[in-house]
Design a protein around this motif. Structure first.
Motif, PDB file in Angstrom:
ATOM      1  N   ALA A 192      38.284  43.648 -35.625  1.00 13.66           N
ATOM      2  CA  ALA A 192      39.223  42.472 -35.657  1.00 13.66           C
ATOM      3  C   ALA A 192      40.485  42.525 -34.638  1.00 13.66           C
ATOM      4  O   ALA A 192      41.322  42.240 -35.021  1.00 13.66           O
ATOM      5  N   ASN A 193      40.096  42.887 -33.482  1.00 15.89           N
ATOM      6  CA  ASN A 193      40.987  42.920 -32.365  1.00 15.89           C
ATOM      7  C   ASN A 193      40.166  42.169 -31.334  1.00 15.89           C
ATOM      8  O   ASN A 193      39.245  42.328 -30.797  1.00 15.89           O
ATOM      9  N   TRP A 235      33.068  44.369 -32.874  1.00 12.82           N
ATOM     10  CA  TRP A 235      33.791  43.091 -33.745  1.00 12.82           C
ATOM     11  C   TRP A 235      34.260  43.286 -34.794  1.00 12.82           C
ATOM     12  O   TRP A 235      35.271  42.755 -35.357  1.00 12.82           O
ATOM     13  N   LEU A 287      36.793  43.214 -29.168  1.00 18.08           N
ATOM     14  CA  LEU A 287      35.769  42.332 -28.943  1.00 18.08           C
ATOM     15  C   LEU A 287      35.378  42.015 -27.703  1.00 18.08           C
ATOM     16  O   LEU A 287      34.162  42.105 -27.409  1.00 18.08           O
ATOM     17  N   ILE A 338      36.041  36.693 -36.610  1.00 19.98           N
ATOM     18  CA  ILE A 338      36.409  38.182 -36.608  1.00 19.98           C
ATOM     19  C   ILE A 338      37.035  38.733 -37.993  1.00 19.98           C
ATOM     20  O   ILE A 338      37.643  37.887 -38.707  1.00 19.98           O
ATOM     21  N   GLY A 339      36.438  39.988 -38.286  1.00 22.28           N
ATOM     22  CA  GLY A 339      36.871  40.385 -39.450  1.00 22.28           C
ATOM     23  C   GLY A 339      36.444  39.805 -40.815  1.00 22.28           C
ATOM     24  O   GLY A 339      34.987  39.446 -40.630  1.00 22.28           O
ATOM     25  N   LEU A 343      28.427  47.235 -30.414  1.00 22.19           N
ATOM     26  CA  LEU A 343      28.752  45.647 -30.472  1.00 22.19           C
ATOM     27  C   LEU A 343      29.609  45.458 -31.770  1.00 22.19           C
ATOM     28  O   LEU A 343      30.409  44.939 -32.013  1.00 22.19           O
ATOM     29  N   LEU A 344      28.928  46.238 -32.916  1.00 21.31           N
ATOM     30  CA  LEU A 344      29.480  46.185 -34.329  1.00 21.31           C
ATOM     31  C   LEU A 344      30.941  46.852 -34.252  1.00 21.31           C
ATOM     32  O   LEU A 344      31.793  46.241 -34.924  1.00 21.31           O
ATOM     33  N   MET A 404      28.680  36.680 -31.438  1.00 22.56           N
ATOM     34  CA  MET A 404      30.375  37.182 -31.072  1.00 22.56           C
ATOM     35  C   MET A 404      30.821  36.109 -30.036  1.00 22.56           C
ATOM     36  O   MET A 404      32.127  35.789 -29.963  1.00 22.56           O
ATOM     37  N   LEU A 417      22.971  41.973 -38.893  1.00 21.92           N
ATOM     38  CA  LEU A 417      22.788  43.099 -38.879  1.00 21.92           C
ATOM     39  C   LEU A 417      21.723  43.785 -40.130  1.00 21.92           C
ATOM     40  O   LEU A 417      20.737  44.462 -39.790  1.00 21.92           O
ATOM     41  N   VAL A 452      27.643  38.138 -38.807  1.00 22.11           N
ATOM     42  CA  VAL A 452      27.345  39.171 -38.572  1.00 22.11           C
ATOM     43  C   VAL A 452      26.517  40.430 -39.235  1.00 22.11           C
ATOM     44  O   VAL A 452      25.609  40.942 -38.986  1.00 22.11           O
ATOM     45  N   LEU A 491      23.513  39.306 -31.992  1.00 27.39           N
ATOM     46  CA  LEU A 491      24.836  39.679 -32.347  1.00 27.39           C
ATOM     47  C   LEU A 491      25.820  39.159 -31.059  1.00 27.39           C
ATOM     48  O   LEU A 491      26.787  38.713 -31.380  1.00 27.39           O
TER      49      LEU A 491
END
Lengths: 210, 367
Positions: B151-152, B148, B156, A81-82, B144-145, A75, A33, A29, A71
């Motif tokens: 972290a949930n 993401w 998302l 994630i994270g 979107l960012l 996703m 970006l 990600v 993106l």
């Protein structure tokens, strides 16, 4: 050095930094970006060169659509994630391809435009661009749009799943009005006929309908 | 290296803020105008929303802060600043912090080209309409960012929904804007207002019309698409609170949440302002009516100070009228389902706007 030169160099540096980050970042990600920053930086370069229409096209197509689709796709599919890191194993190949492209393109550009001097820069107005595209170059334009249409249809055909091509249908438990709650711990599923649930003895649960 | 001598052809009509011979003073004045618009008008729109929604739901809305509760949003802002800034442990911290700004900055930049009256704008770009649409298309990156980086899973899914929704509704929005540009023959927002002041239907010469009358379909498409672009109810699936807690904003608190909120309200104002410019005659009072104190171009250009003040007030009143309509739609209609939403855009709005564009283009060429 005029003020515009300084801005041009700064925007160029930003674009280059974004490009380097795109390929060095270990997070998908973050890379996407950084790609968006690079594409926006190119729009900035166009703007400094007074190609304002081109700059806005670059923004709306590449930043507003392509980067967003990247993106979005990441996703939906495989973005961790994270904070997690992924790494591609194709560094050598990628370096060779991009290095070769860079050498070829920069040689071509210098050969073609190396001794062109443009002093008073004003981009052509949008009316001039419009006449050029839709009057002089209308045939190539229509050809390109046909190509894009073909690509669009191809993408839809690829994305549509034909019957029996990709695995089996998952078994679906359909819930209909009037079904009693399903209790899996009870014995074998009882036959359910029509609206006859009310006649089942209490506690025998109901039928798991496949 | 090539010397780039600047003789920019970007600006068209002069702004009234181009005072004196210096460079610095006009720029400062323009920055002040854009920032002032950005921070004040959305608050007024938000107050209107609070009050109107309250009345429509048999409540009174805010009453305590300031006269008639008018300072409620200012109080809310102060509250947001004081709140603890919570960042989830699993979140991607830099991205999490960057996202609200990335959504906010495009919303701010659109105000650059919004014309409020004759000469009352920061800059009149030749490509003003295209600029406004291009800049608004960037906001979705921030959303979107944010979804993401939180972290949930709710965030998302909310971010994804927002992305799909904004992409889907950008198309009818842009196609309808193109239709208006074809009718006006220009992409400059000031030029479009002028074109409307001179617009007549063939056979009805001498009877001035705004674009909303021949383009009522286009206006409807633009209005619906604008509401969906802003994720306003009934198009608020990305933050649908019964399914997704609060979508991409779930993990945001304090000032960052306030930035997302300000983005939404500012977007409401800019979309309304675009509709006023494209369809409702800009700062013209009524079709065919010259503004008092104005002379040039159907009585809407070259105004004295009083005429300029009247024009600005007319524009703001129209913007608030559209905001009222948006709030009304929010109160009146339940939230759509995700599939209904996509269906409306791809199967109704996009074909309709394409047919509309073809129709208008053919008529413009033939007549």
């Amino acid at each position: 050095m005029t003020g515009l030169d300084v801005v041009f160099v700064l925007v160029g540096l930003l674009t280059a930094a974004g490009a380097v980050l795109t390929v060095t970042s270990k997070n998908l990600v973050h890379a996407a970006l950084a790609l968006a920053v690079t594409l926006a930086g190119i729009a900035g370069v166009f703007l400094v060169l007074h190609a304002d229409f081109l700059a806005l096209v670059q923004l709306v197509v590449y930043v507003g659509a392509v980067a967003v689709l990247f993106l979005f796709g990441l996703m939906l599919t495989r973005a961790p994630i994270g904070r997690e890191a992924l790494d591609s194993q194709n560094r050598g190949l990628a370096l060779a391809v991009s290095g070769g492209l860079f050498v070829v393109l920069s040689t071509l550009i210098v050969l073609a435009f190396g001794d062109v001097r443009v002093d008073a820069m004003t981009g052509p107005g949008i009316d001039v661009i419009g006449i050029a595209i839709f009057a002089v170059w209308v045939l190539p334009f229509e050809l390109l749009s046909m190509l894009l249409l073909a690509a669009l249809i191809g993408a839809i055909v690829l994305a549509r799943r034909e019957d029996g091509e990709s695995g089996e249908e998952a078994e679906v438990t359909r819930i209909e009005v009037g079904d009693p709650p399903i209790n899996e711990s009870d014995g074998p599923p009882a036959e359910v006929a029509g609206d006859g649930q009310a006649e089942l003895p209490a506690g025998s649960g109901g039928g798991g309908q496949a | 290296m090539t010397v780039l001598t600047s003789t920019t052809a970007l600006a068209q009509a002069p702004s009234i803020l181009d005072v004196g011979d210096g460079v610095v003073l006009p720029i400062l004045l323009k920055v002040a105008l854009v920032l002032g618009l950005f921070f004040v008008v959305p608050l007024v729109g938000g107050y209107l929303e609070h009050k109107v929604m309250g009345r429509m739901q048999n409540r009174r809305g805010p009453v305590e802060a300031g006269p008639f509760g008018s300072l409620q949003l200012v109080a809310d802002g102060i509250k947001f600043i004081q709140k603890e800034d919570i960042i989830p442990r699993a979140a991607d911290k830099p991205m999490f912090a960057l996202a609200p700004g990335l959504a906010l900055v495009p919303a701010l930049l659109v105000f650059l080209v919004i014309p409020l009256g004759p000469g009352v704008f920061a800059v009149d770009l030749e490509l003003g309409l295209f600029y406004a649409l291009a800049i608004t298309s960037i906001s979705v990156l921030g959303i979107l960012l944010g979804g993401w980086a939180s972290a949930n899973k709710f965030s998302l899914i909310g971010g994804l929904r927002a992305g799909a929704q904004l992409i889907a509704y950008e198309l009818p929005l842009i196609i309808t804007a193109i239709t208006v540009a074809v009718m006006a023959g220009t992409l400059s927002l000031v030029g479009i207002v002028e074109a409307q002041a001179n617009f007549t239907l063939p056979g009805l010469e001498g009877f001035n019309l705004w674009f909303v009358f021949p383009q009522i379909v286009g206006f409807a498409i633009f209005f619906v698409a604008a509401m969906a672009e802003l994720s306003r109810p009934p198009f608020d699936m990305p933050i649908g609170d019964s399914e997704l807690v609060f979508g991409y904003m779930t993990e945001y608190t304090g000032i960052k949440f306030a930035m997302f909120l300000l983005t939404e309200y500012a977007g409401m104002i800019t979309m309304s302002a675009l509709m006023v410019v494209l369809f409702l005659g800009g700062w013209q009072i009524l079709p065919g009516v010259a503004t008092p104190g104005c002379e040039g171009a159907a009585g809407i250009m070259s105004c004295d100070p009083i005429g300029i003040a009247i024009s600005v007030l007319v524009t703001l009143a129209k913007i608030m009228g559209l905001v009222f309509l948006m709030v009304w739609a929010r109160v009146a209609y339940p939230r759509l389902r995700e599939d209904q939403l996509q269906r409306i855009s791809w199967l109704v709005l996009v074909p309709l706007s394409l047919a509309n564009l073809a129709f208008v283009t053919i008529l413009t060429v033939v007549l």
